[in-house]
Design an enzyme around this catalytic site. Structure first.
Site, PDB file in Angstrom:
ATOM      1  N   ARG A   1       0.837  -1.215   0.000  1.00  0.00           N
ATOM      2  CA  ARG A   1       0.000   0.000   0.000  1.00  0.00           C
ATOM      3  C   ARG A   1       0.868   1.260   0.000  1.00  0.00           C
ATOM      4  O   ARG A   1       0.561   2.232  -0.689  1.00  0.00           O
ATOM      5  CB  ARG A   1      -0.957  -0.025   1.203  1.00  0.00           C
ATOM      6  CG  ARG A   1      -2.098  -0.980   0.957  1.00  0.00           C
ATOM      7  CD  ARG A   1      -2.869  -1.421   2.198  1.00  0.00           C
ATOM      8  NE  ARG A   1      -3.813  -2.469   1.800  1.00  0.00           N
ATOM      9  CZ  ARG A   1      -4.424  -3.302   2.626  1.00  0.00           C
ATOM     10  NH1 ARG A   1      -4.212  -3.209   3.932  1.00  0.00           N
ATOM     11  NH2 ARG A   1      -5.249  -4.223   2.155  1.00  0.00           N
TER      12      ARG A   1
ATOM     13  N   GLY B   1      -6.502  21.211 -21.652  1.00  0.00           N
ATOM     14  CA  GLY B   1      -7.601  21.337 -22.609  1.00  0.00           C
ATOM     15  C   GLY B   1      -7.637  20.124 -23.532  1.00  0.00           C
ATOM     16  O   GLY B   1      -7.320  19.004 -23.122  1.00  0.00           O
TER      17      GLY B   1
ATOM     18  N   GLU C   1      -4.391  -3.419  -4.269  1.00  0.00           N
ATOM     19  CA  GLU C   1      -3.751  -3.472  -2.940  1.00  0.00           C
ATOM     20  C   GLU C   1      -4.776  -3.174  -1.837  1.00  0.00           C
ATOM     21  O   GLU C   1      -4.449  -2.600  -0.800  1.00  0.00           O
ATOM     22  CB  GLU C   1      -2.569  -2.488  -2.834  1.00  0.00           C
ATOM     23  CG  GLU C   1      -1.532  -2.604  -3.937  1.00  0.00           C
ATOM     24  CD  GLU C   1      -0.595  -3.782  -3.797  1.00  0.00           C
ATOM     25  OE1 GLU C   1      -0.924  -4.713  -3.047  1.00  0.00           O
ATOM     26  OE2 GLU C   1       0.454  -3.785  -4.447  1.00  0.00           O
TER      27      GLU C   1
END
Length: 377
Positions: free
Chosen positions: A240, A337, A361
């Site tokens: 993690r 854009g 995870e």
């Protein structure tokens, strides 16, 4: 680099240079052609990035969790998808190094640390993702072997990697019935599903991994029977932090791309950088990135120190960093854009590659459950 030691700044510089020279120029091609960049990763392994937090006696670099986070963040600025696979590989090697016996460590770790061989982590199944403890892949013991049957889904590197760290059921239902086996490619009965077509993470293959009467020696079991779920969760705490660090790198790169675009692009007769609304948004992006980075590094220190609150801090950091960093990359795309939606511009790839970090995870919904449970118990 704020708060890092001189040595950590050096690791960061080496990883940033590698990302800029060896990864970023090829990132779009690896994505477009779905190339698994084996040779580039082996070059990274020569710098010690194949087993970053693995002990040196089996070829690892023996670095801390914070060092690891700094390195993965830096590498991810060059190619998030490739770095994310490397983070999973590192997690697998660490699991063998930490929970394996001496014979297993010496058999598997050196060739994995050099990335001569690559590893995959096999926990998720078609019917058990967030509810990992309900997995069905079974391993029945027969003498000195296990007979392994079942399938795993969404396996990073599946089919192209050499070593599979597999969570399977050797006992009754629930987490206590799960054990961890290490399987090698070429084992009879081991096969793979089709290569999945994904939104991002295209520089690493993802396939189902299928076991049909695979004979696995008992000597390939990590730890004791029934310890597998604990091993898997220990691996994921670090995973993690690693995946959150990869998100930081993507967000960092995206802020720089947005900053450059605002300076170069003109609308209504002046650079976009003169628009106060866009200035404020850029300021928010940078602020959220620094906040996320501090949170991840705090959790990495807690894990390194073996603190009691490490697991919940890892969950918080993963939740916060992956959500915030996706928002940062997405905002950077918006600032580009129409150009941001073209594959000629790197920002769209960071958006695609980072999106899955909120899912794997442990989904961010599960992270919320872990944090809430900790607060309320």
């Amino acid at each position: 680099s704020t708060g890092l030691t001189e040595e950590q700044k050096e690791f960061q510089k080496v990883a940033l240079d590698f990302a800029a020279k060896e990864m970023a120029p090829h990132m779009a091609e690896w994505d477009e052609k779905e190339i698994f960049p084996v040779e580039t990763m082996r070059k990274a392994a020569q710098l010690g990035f194949g087993g970053i937090y693995v002990k040196p006696d089996v070829g690892g670099s023996g670095l801390s969790r914070l060092d690891t986070s700094v390195i993965f963040e830096a590498l991810s600025t060059g190619c998030t998808s490739t770095t994310a696979y490397m983070s999973i590989h590192n997690m697998c090697v660490w699991m063998i190094d930490t929970f394996g016996n001496e014979e297993q460590r010496r058999r598997f770790c050196p060739s994995l640390c050099s990335m001569e061989k690559f590893a995959s982590y096999c926990l998720t199944e078609p019917g058990s993702g967030s509810d990992a403890a309900s997995l069905l892949t079974s391993a029945q013991r027969k003498g000195d072997t296990y007979v392994l049957n079942g399938s795993k889904a969404f396996i990073s590197g599946g089919g192209d990697t050499d070593v599979y760290v597999v969570m399977c059921r050797t006992g009754g239902p629930g987490p206590k019935g799960i054990s961890c086996l290490v399987l090698e490619k070429g084992t009879p009965g081991l096969s793979f599903g089709k290569k999945e077509k994904k939104v991002g993470w295209n520089s690493q293959p993802t396939r189902a991994v299928i076991f049909e009467d695979c004979i696995v020696p008992v000597g390939n079991r990590l730890g004791a029977e029934g310890q597998g779920f604990s091993i898997a969760m220990n691996g994921l705490n670090g995973g993690r932090i690693n995946i959150a660090s990869c998100s930081l790198g993507a967000a960092h790169a995206s802020v720089l791309l947005a900053q450059e675009h605002l300076t170069v692009r003109k609308q209504f007769g002046e650079p976009l950088a003169n628009n106060q609304y866009l200035q404020f948004r850029l300021a928010e992006m940078a602020t959220r990135l620094v906040a996320a980075r501090l949170m991840v590094r705090n959790a990495a220190r807690a894990l390194q120190e073996g603190r009691e609150d490490a697991a919940v801090l890892c969950s918080m950091a993963k939740l916060f960093a992956t959500d915030e960093c996706f928002a940062i990359c997405n905002q950077a795309l918006q600032m580009h854009g129409g150009y941001g939606y073209l594959k000629d511009y790197a920002v769209q790839q960071f958006v695609r590659d980072i999106r899955v970090h909120q899912i794997l995870e442990g989904t961010n919904e599960v992270m919320r459950m872990i944090v809430a449970r900790n607060l309320l118990q």
